[in-house]
Design a protein around this motif. Sequence first.
Motif, PDB file in Angstrom:
ATOM      1  N   TYR A 149       0.823  -1.208   0.000  1.00 37.50           N
ATOM      2  CA  TYR A 149       0.000   0.000   0.000  1.00 37.50           C
ATOM      3  C   TYR A 149       0.861   1.263   0.000  1.00 37.50           C
ATOM      4  O   TYR A 149       0.468   2.283  -0.577  1.00 37.50           O
ATOM      5  CB  TYR A 149      -0.908   0.022   1.231  1.00 37.50           C
ATOM      6  N   CYS A 152       1.647   3.134  -3.119  1.00 39.88           N
ATOM      7  CA  CYS A 152       0.549   3.935  -3.694  1.00 39.88           C
ATOM      8  C   CYS A 152       0.201   5.131  -2.823  1.00 39.88           C
ATOM      9  O   CYS A 152       0.038   6.250  -3.326  1.00 39.88           O
ATOM     10  CB  CYS A 152      -0.687   3.048  -3.872  1.00 39.88           C
ATOM     11  N   GLU A 156       0.855   9.733  -2.821  1.00 41.54           N
ATOM     12  CA  GLU A 156      -0.410  10.486  -2.859  1.00 41.54           C
ATOM     13  C   GLU A 156      -0.604  11.356  -1.625  1.00 41.54           C
ATOM     14  O   GLU A 156      -1.047  12.512  -1.732  1.00 41.54           O
ATOM     15  CB  GLU A 156      -1.578   9.512  -2.995  1.00 41.54           C
ATOM     16  N   LEU A 187     -12.482   2.092  -1.263  1.00 38.97           N
ATOM     17  CA  LEU A 187     -11.434   1.999  -2.288  1.00 38.97           C
ATOM     18  C   LEU A 187     -11.973   2.248  -3.693  1.00 38.97           C
ATOM     19  O   LEU A 187     -11.339   1.864  -4.680  1.00 38.97           O
ATOM     20  CB  LEU A 187     -10.773   0.621  -2.230  1.00 38.97           C
ATOM     21  N   ASP A 189     -12.070   4.912  -5.410  1.00 41.14           N
ATOM     22  CA  ASP A 189     -11.180   5.754  -6.214  1.00 41.14           C
ATOM     23  C   ASP A 189     -10.007   4.963  -6.792  1.00 41.14           C
ATOM     24  O   ASP A 189      -9.284   5.459  -7.662  1.00 41.14           O
ATOM     25  CB  ASP A 189     -10.634   6.916  -5.364  1.00 41.14           C
ATOM     26  N   TYR A 190      -9.822   3.731  -6.310  1.00 43.50           N
ATOM     27  CA  TYR A 190      -8.701   2.898  -6.774  1.00 43.50           C
ATOM     28  C   TYR A 190      -9.201   1.687  -7.554  1.00 43.50           C
ATOM     29  O   TYR A 190      -8.501   0.678  -7.650  1.00 43.50           O
ATOM     30  CB  TYR A 190      -7.878   2.432  -5.576  1.00 43.50           C
ATOM     31  N   ASN A 193      -6.718   0.668 -10.032  1.00 41.51           N
ATOM     32  CA  ASN A 193      -5.339   0.587  -9.556  1.00 41.51           C
ATOM     33  C   ASN A 193      -4.990  -0.864  -9.243  1.00 41.51           C
ATOM     34  O   ASN A 193      -5.445  -1.416  -8.245  1.00 41.51           O
ATOM     35  CB  ASN A 193      -5.165   1.448  -8.302  1.00 41.51           C
ATOM     36  N   VAL A 196      -3.314  -1.596  -5.528  1.00 37.78           N
ATOM     37  CA  VAL A 196      -4.239  -1.574  -4.396  1.00 37.78           C
ATOM     38  C   VAL A 196      -5.184  -2.772  -4.447  1.00 37.78           C
ATOM     39  O   VAL A 196      -5.442  -3.424  -3.422  1.00 37.78           O
ATOM     40  CB  VAL A 196      -5.041  -0.256  -4.383  1.00 37.78           C
ATOM     41  N   ASN A 197      -5.682  -3.088  -5.627  1.00 41.19           N
ATOM     42  CA  ASN A 197      -6.607  -4.216  -5.768  1.00 41.19           C
ATOM     43  C   ASN A 197      -5.946  -5.542  -5.427  1.00 41.19           C
ATOM     44  O   ASN A 197      -6.486  -6.340  -4.649  1.00 41.19           O
ATOM     45  CB  ASN A 197      -7.167  -4.262  -7.191  1.00 41.19           C
ATOM     46  N   THR A 297     -14.981  -1.357  -4.298  1.00 42.01           N
ATOM     47  CA  THR A 297     -14.490  -0.493  -5.376  1.00 42.01           C
ATOM     48  C   THR A 297     -15.608  -0.069  -6.307  1.00 42.01           C
ATOM     49  O   THR A 297     -15.404   0.779  -7.172  1.00 42.01           O
ATOM     50  CB  THR A 297     -13.395  -1.211  -6.195  1.00 42.01           C
TER      51      THR A 297
END
Length: 463
Positions: A149, A152, A156, A187, A189-190, A193, A196-197, A297
Amino acid sequence: MFIQNLQYKLHKLNTAQIITLSFAGVIFVGGLILWLPFCTAAGQTTSFSDAMFTATTCVCVTGLVTVTTATHWSLIGKLVILLLIQIGGIGLIALASVIFISLNKKISLKNRRMIQESYNLEQMSGLVTVVRKVVLCVFAAEGIGAVGYAFCFVPEFGLVKGLGQAVFTAVSAFCNAGIDLLGENSLADYVTNPLVNVTTMGLIIASGLGFNVWWDLGERIKLVFQKKLSPGRLFRTLRLQSKLVLTTTGILLLGGTICILLFEYKNPDTLGSLSFGQKLMAAAFQSVTTRTAGFFTVAQGALTSGSVMICLFLMLVGGSPMGTAGGVKTTTLAVLVLSIIANLRGKKDVEVYGRKIRSSYIRSAQVVVGMAVSVLLISVLGIFAIMPDAPFVDVLYELTSAIGTVGLSRGLTAVLNTPAKWIVIFTMYLGRIGPLTLGAAVVSRAQKRTKDVHLAEENIMIG
């Protein structure tokens, strides 16, 4: 005199009763701490029901929240929440054992028996080693997840906040809590990604398999590297528990991914606007997170009816024994399905992978599912008695998420009134301690008094 009587009564409690009361005690203390003003962010106020709701969802590693974790709680409040999640994930029995070991205190025979029963171990030898392995596995997995994590979140949010987000999310993901500090959108917004997933899904699946399955796999993989076991025989040499867990988990995850992908493929509010690869990843994430994780998500309220049905089933099943996941467990589902198949084929015994499953396990599976469904039905009716205008699908989704300690919601949590919050609190609690544990705690005294009496049989009609 009072203290002596209390100690005597506590000494007579069995493992199921101790687990039940211990979870309740930690929740109550945690709720009282979160109710204190210094746990709430400036400009916010916390009601007693919200404090208890948050403590319950943390200790029961559920993820349903009545207030936004990122903005409602102060730094101290967030640290308390993180601690409660970790306690709920590791388990009170393991945590207490670690404290005894750290203080060089001798673990009594009663406590050793408690550890044995809580982890469903066949023998009492090596219990301290088991506890140490559990704690090491938890912290190692959370550390690996936090590193993933961090790649990422640090770019940010900056170094300090990014690391904080990474650690909190990793602990929450591995403990299957589903609570985050990212805001109301989890999550979402990801959704595109991969890092993150994949990190989140890896932590959820790893913890959902159960520690004993990982140890079994680790031993076999070690033999493969030592060239003492051929890779083709790895699965066949696993214990029956590991075979059932891996097979059932694989079927549920793959089947859930395919179904959700098909149902949501053209839905513009969920997967419709994504590329095929992103759709597949989002569908897989939804299938994984319904196994009691609670992150999302895609908007749960925008799912089609078909996906909702799939998610309800996956949430009720949950993960596997001796892990951090909730639900009735994959082995319970496997035993029931195999029992049905055996009866349809006219077989007397339930057999799988060249082994016979004990009849006591089949009865236990029936009790677990029966009590889980009963608690779910009563909770749903209770919510409708208090909030008669609440949408049926939202209520069923909310309470299934609570009994399975999942944490997914279609938006009902935010609008629950105080009596409804307490119903969800008790549902999460019962879902976490397990229907079988609750049943054993309630009927233990009655079982001791039951005489070995065999009554005459009489025929009835079935079906």
